[in-house]
Design an enzyme around this catalytic site. Structure first.
Site, PDB file in Angstrom:
ATOM      1  N   ASP A   1      25.377 -42.678 -42.586  1.00  0.00           N
ATOM      2  CA  ASP A   1      24.884 -43.999 -42.221  1.00  0.00           C
ATOM      3  C   ASP A   1      25.031 -45.082 -42.930  1.00  0.00           C
ATOM      4  OD1 ASP A   1      26.371 -42.939 -39.710  1.00  0.00           O
ATOM      5  OD2 ASP A   1      25.018 -43.240 -38.928  1.00  0.00           O
ATOM      6  N   ALA A   2      23.981 -45.468 -44.067  1.00  0.00           N
ATOM      7  CA  ALA A   2      23.364 -46.747 -45.038  1.00  0.00           C
ATOM      8  C   ALA A   2      24.588 -46.024 -46.322  1.00  0.00           C
ATOM      9  CB  ALA A   2      22.153 -45.274 -45.194  1.00  0.00           C
ATOM     10  N   GLU A   3      25.249 -45.337 -46.081  1.00  0.00           N
ATOM     11  CA  GLU A   3      26.304 -45.920 -47.385  1.00  0.00           C
ATOM     12  C   GLU A   3      28.211 -46.363 -46.948  1.00  0.00           C
ATOM     13  OE1 GLU A   3      25.884 -41.584 -50.371  1.00  0.00           O
ATOM     14  OE2 GLU A   3      27.513 -41.425 -47.932  1.00  0.00           O
ATOM     15  N   TYR A   4      27.913 -46.271 -45.515  1.00  0.00           N
ATOM     16  CA  TYR A   4      28.544 -46.774 -44.851  1.00  0.00           C
ATOM     17  C   TYR A   4      28.276 -48.622 -43.949  1.00  0.00           C
ATOM     18  CZ  TYR A   4      32.321 -48.670 -41.218  1.00  0.00           C
ATOM     19  OH  TYR A   4      33.610 -48.888 -40.089  1.00  0.00           O
ATOM     20  N   ASP A   5      27.287 -48.759 -44.091  1.00  0.00           N
ATOM     21  CA  ASP A   5      26.713 -50.267 -43.967  1.00  0.00           C
ATOM     22  C   ASP A   5      26.695 -50.649 -45.863  1.00  0.00           C
ATOM     23  OD1 ASP A   5      26.412 -49.680 -41.405  1.00  0.00           O
ATOM     24  OD2 ASP A   5      24.222 -49.192 -41.602  1.00  0.00           O
TER      25      ASP A   5
ATOM     26  N   SER B   1      30.302 -53.595 -30.720  1.00  0.00           N
ATOM     27  CA  SER B   1      29.478 -53.618 -31.912  1.00  0.00           C
ATOM     28  C   SER B   1      27.753 -54.375 -31.310  1.00  0.00           C
ATOM     29  CB  SER B   1      29.836 -53.316 -32.180  1.00  0.00           C
ATOM     30  OG  SER B   1      28.883 -52.768 -34.041  1.00  0.00           O
TER      31      SER B   1
ATOM     32  N   LYS C   1      17.019 -47.193 -30.970  1.00  0.00           N
ATOM     33  CA  LYS C   1      18.344 -47.673 -30.709  1.00  0.00           C
ATOM     34  C   LYS C   1      18.725 -46.156 -31.296  1.00  0.00           C
ATOM     35  CE  LYS C   1      22.291 -49.202 -33.715  1.00  0.00           C
ATOM     36  NZ  LYS C   1      22.530 -47.920 -33.950  1.00  0.00           N
TER      37      LYS C   1
ATOM     38  N   CYS D   1       6.157 -13.621 -61.426  1.00  0.00           N
ATOM     39  CA  CYS D   1       5.044 -12.707 -62.520  1.00  0.00           C
ATOM     40  C   CYS D   1       5.669 -11.787 -62.635  1.00  0.00           C
ATOM     41  CB  CYS D   1       3.628 -12.542 -61.119  1.00  0.00           C
ATOM     42  SG  CYS D   1       4.704 -12.310 -59.810  1.00  0.00           S
TER      43      CYS D   1
ATOM     44  N   CYS E   1       6.998 -12.532 -52.635  1.00  0.00           N
ATOM     45  CA  CYS E   1       6.403 -12.291 -54.210  1.00  0.00           C
ATOM     46  C   CYS E   1       5.361 -11.546 -53.705  1.00  0.00           C
ATOM     47  CB  CYS E   1       5.413 -13.074 -55.113  1.00  0.00           C
ATOM     48  SG  CYS E   1       5.192 -12.034 -56.253  1.00  0.00           S
TER      49      CYS E   1
END
Length: 695
Positions: free
Chosen positions: A44-48, A93, A125, A421, A436
């Protein structure tokens, strides 16, 4: 890969036109994958970011702004397998803001148009799928997706399959003859992992995130599939209506709730910019306490009359805006998968990635949890992956973007021996955990245990950081953590890291010795946490310290006696028994005890003022962190509960309290502010009651 965003506006009209055309094509392609296919390949951030670049170019070159630009229309179109349906009113929107300055500028524009009497309704939101429901005489007749804002997809049968959607409204007061409401369909976060596990087991592709799960579940051709998934609706807007008398959005929410429609319990009216910013800050901190994902806060002018005066553009209302939080999901390249050995020997795979900025910080590593999780998510080295960072939580790889694979990707092979180790690794817990077994001598495990001992939640040894711990291990001064409190100035002088050129102790060596001396006086529960007993965290440690009072009493208690302590239970009790059964663990306790570490609770002759009192804390306190408030209640003999009930004696309320405050008012429980809380701790319940707020 993530789309590249130019950081400057093109200098010439020709360059601007070329970049504008590229952006329009790229945005429309991503919008189709997001809104129609429910299979996005960017976050979403890249689209924004792409949309903001397009807006900046159009602001600089207005002649490029056309009615069919992505900045001027609602994205999305009806899918071919659902009938198109026209909304009664346009379903718009929202414009986004990303900074306090942008939000203040929007508020200034609103007040310039309608004056300073505007009130603002704030609500989280919800990150889901926008839908439109139409009721006629209280009966649900249609449900649709948003689509392009004018025409959506008819998904009525699937909407009716959502459990909290009323098919018929309650006749509480006068029902409108016509009511069109807008809302968000979401997939509860708690159920998301279970859904994906089932899909993978069935040989199907998992969803990348809960939003995609909601969209994919609602767009099923068979409503029975939709009904089988735990979708939920929250209503956040009103379209066309006949007979709705409310003058404000907040008043309308009260009416909608009375009719049986699910509205947000967290909506709040603000009258000042500070109140809006406080609300945004609160949910930035507490967003992960919610049952659904959110990506910001919606701020709306509350009065309908003012909304009408402000109007709307072709894309969004002028009377509302979405304040978007820094992105928590982005895409990047998975370069490698490596493993880390923790303090309990658990070997955890993690992703090595191309640097990417997420949730306000740049990350290069992300957890993959365990080998089974890698297989479940279907992640390959070389994949483009979705990465999530939830607040202060360690970043994690959510899953691959399968559509971007080119065939060069390869599977990860889990190592058979400990990388620290060389000990052969073993599977535990039904094969999920790989460990381990060389607990005492594995340098990676000892280093992590030292960091744990030094942490604020344990003994809080500030000067025992990464470099100091490594210097102690490399010098062989510590065979195990039992030797930590046996360090002396003479021993530290043998380690170059802790000495000056003249051979005297460095400042960090002096501080380490001082910190170790202070750590010896920490309360018993912190010592229990520091011992790295599996499953024993602060809550169980406090309960054990209160009940038994000393390490010896805990060591000598039976499993049944340990399990009977509230907050402990059988799993932790057996873990404690198993820990004390190991000889070198007993040696650690003996060494620490001999060095003067407190192994018993202090004997207090004074009665504890909160004995038998249950207290709940909600909201943000200025004088106490949540942990310190809980510790203060317990030190005074009280019980710090996580939820409000009729058995609660007091509720302490800070800034931005949640639903616990409302429930306390409903039940008539005394409510204290910070001053009242301080009085409760020092003078007891009788004095505090005189300061309490009552409904």
């Amino acid at each position: 890969m993530s789309p590249a965003r130019n950081t400057g506006i093109p200098a010439s009209a020709a360059d601007a036109a070329r970049r504008h055309a590229e952006l329009v094509k790229e945005i429309e392609e991503h919008a189709y994958r997001y809104y129609v296919l429910d299979a996005p390949t960017i976050s979403d951030a890249e689209y924004d970011a792409l949309m903001r670049e397009l807006e900046e170019i159009e602001n600089a070159y207005p002649e490029l702004r056309t009615p069919d630009s992505p900045t001027q229309k609602v994205q999305g179109a009806p899918a071919a397998h659902f009938a198109p349906v026209e909304h009664l009113e346009r379903m718009l929107s929202l414009d986004n803001v990303f900074t306090e300055g942008e939000l203040r500028a929007w508020i200034a524009r609103v007040e310039k148009e309608v004056g300073t009497d505007a009130a603002y309704l704030c609500e989280p939101k919800v990150d889901g799928l926008a839908v439109d429901l139409v009721y006629e005489d209280g009966v649900l007749v249609r449900g649709a997706t948003r689509g392009d804002g004018r025409v959506g997809e008819d998904v009525t049968a699937n909407i009716k399959a959502i459990r909290n959607v009323p098919h018929r409204l309650h006749r509480d007061g006068n029902l409108p003859a016509l009511l069109e409401v807008r809302g968000e369909v979401y997939f509860p976060v708690a159920d998301f992992a279970e859904l994906n596990a089932g899909l993978v087991a069935a040989g199907k592709a998992p969803f990348a995130n809960p939003r995609n799960a909601a969209a994919g579940s609602l767009r099923q051709k068979d409503p029975r599939v939709t009904a089988s998934r735990p979708l939920r609706l929250v209503v956040h807007g009103i379209g066309a209506h006949q007979g709705l008398a409310a003058a404000r959005q907040s008043e309308a929410y009260v009416a909608l709730a009375a009719w049986g429609l699910p509205v947000s319990e967290r909506a709040k009216v603000a009258t000042t910019t500070k109140e809006i910013l406080d609300y945004i800050a609160y949910y930035a901190e507490h967003r992960h306490d919610l049952e659904h994902e959110i990506d910001g806060v919606v701020v709306k002018v509350d009065q309908f009359a003012l909304q009408r005066r402000l109007g709307a553009t072709a894309k969004a209302p002028r009377w509302a805006v979405a304040y978007k939080y820094p992105p928590e999901e982005v895409t990047t390249k998975l370069l490698d998968i490596q493993v880390n050995v923790g303090r309990t020997g658990r070997v955890t795979p993690f992703a090595v990635m191309e640097p990417v900025r997420v949730a306000g910080s740049t990350v290069t590593n992300a957890t993959l949890h365990n080998a089974d999780e890698i297989k479940r998510k279907g992640v390959l080295i070389g994949d483009t992956v979705v990465v999530r960072k939830a607040g202060d939580v360690i970043p994690e790889v959510v899953g691959p973007v399968v559509a971007l694979r080119d065939g060069s990707e390869r599977e990860f092979v889990f190592p058979s021996h400990c990388p620290a180790c060389g000990t052969p690794l073993v599977r535990e817990n039904g094969g999920v955990d790989i460990r381990c077994p060389n607990a005492r001598s594995c340098p990676a495990q000892l280093r992590e245990r030292l960091f744990h001992i030094a942490s604020r939640g344990a003994l809080d040894i500030e000067s025992l950081g990464y470099e100091a711990a490594n210097a102690l291990l490399e010098s062989k001064l510590l065979a195990d953590e039992g030797d930590l409190f046996l360090l002396t100035p003479e021993k530290l002088r043998t380690v170059p890291f802790f000495t000056k050129k003249d051979g005297e102790l460095s400042a960090n060596a002096v501080k380490l010795l001082e910190n170790l001396e202070s750590a010896k006086t920490r309360p018993l529960w912190r010592v229990l946490v520091a011992l790295s007993i599996r499953h024993v965290g602060p809550t169980a440690a406090r309960a054990l310290a209160r009940e038994f009072g000393s390490i010896d009493a805990i060591r000598n208690a039976s499993v049944d006696e340990l399990a009977a302590v509230e907050g402990v239970g059988r799993v932790i009790a057996e873990s404690i028994r198993d820990w004390f059964a190991v000889d070198w663990h007993q040696e650690i306790v003996a060494k620490w005890s001999a060095a003067g570490v407190r192994m018993a609770e202090e004997q207090r002759s004074a009665a504890k003022p909160l004995a038998g009192i249950t207290v709940v804390v909600t909201g943000t306190l200025s004088r106490w962190s949540r942990d310190s408030a809980i510790e203060a209640i317990q030190d005074a003999g009280g019980r710090a509960a996580g939820s409000v009930s009729k058995k609660t004696d007091f509720v302490v309320v800070g800034e931005n309290p949640g639903s616990k405050y409302d429930k306390a008012r409903q039940l008539g429980i005394p409510i204290l502010d910070e001053e009242g809380f301080a009085t409760l701790l020092t003078k007891g319940p009788d004095a505090a009651r005189s300061m309490a707020q009552r409904p």
